[in-house]
Motif scaffolding. Structure first.
Motif: not given
Length: 214
Positions: A150-157
């Motif tokens: 929970p709250e760990n970051t994951c980004s999509v581009f």
């Protein structure tokens, strides 16, 4: 021929402490200064290749090292990725390919895109985050995945002008068949919630970045 093992590629970039011990059916490639990285880890490469402009311990290079000219179209990392594909590998773990020079980092993300568009999957690891690229496909993070906290970051581009039909399920901010563009960072700074996660793109290429647990 498709093999079950993993192709490990080591480069001369930022080193990571999260390396899993390669299994016996793995294929280990040292790309240029990645040879120094492997020597410090006490691991031996199956193949050593490159133009060797960033290596410190050239005196220890094995006699069957593959030497390339410095002026060439393919980067050393791309040469290693192509060699892994030629040997039947479809899963790649790349260390020493992030950090340092930004142009090298961007070039290595393009290597991931090349792998994805040739039916393979690859992950670039730094000491604090990891990156993968998917093409007309999906990537999953089950609740058992170490990064799925929970709250760990994951980004999509988006990695195309338009990446069509992007869906994000299980993260804090979800999408359903949305078109992403490479000129607007809609998918940045999402968060894991402890649920099973699937990120997919119907047509096109996307970059997925997540942080590694400490």
């Amino acid at each position: 021929m498709t093999l079950n093992g993993i192709c490990y590629i080591f480069g001369a970039g930022e080193r990571s402490s999260c390396l899993d011990t390669p299994a016996e059916d793995s294929f280990i490639i040292a790309a240029d200064g990645g040879f120094d990285y492997l020597r410090d880890l006490g691991l031996q490469a199956d193949v050593v290749l490159g133009d060797f402009d960033s290596i410190r311990s050239s005196q220890y290079l094995p006699p069957d090292s593959i030497h390339y000219p410095k002026e060439k179209d393919d980067t050393d990392m791309m040469l290693a990725a192509k060699l892994g594909l030629e040997n039947g590998y479809t899963e790649f773990a790349i260390y020493g390919g992030l950090g340092g020079r930004l142009d090298h980092t961007l070039a290595n993300i393009q290597v991931l895109a090349y792998l994805a568009r040739h039916g393979a999957s690859g992950i670039l690891y730094s000491d604090s985050y990891a990156v993968t690229v998917i093409h007309d496909s999906s990537v999953s993070f089950p609740v058992s995945h170490p990064a799925n906290q929970p709250e760990n970051t994951c980004s999509v581009f988006a990695f195309d002008d338009i990446s069509v039909g992007v869906s994000i399920k299980g993260l804090k901010y979800q999408l359903s068949e949305v078109n992403l563009t490479n000129s607007y960072p809609l998918g940045v700074s999402n968060e894991f919630t402890g649920k099973d996660v699937t990120i997919s793109v119907e047509k096109g290429t996307i970059v997925v970045l997540w942080y590694l647990p400490e």
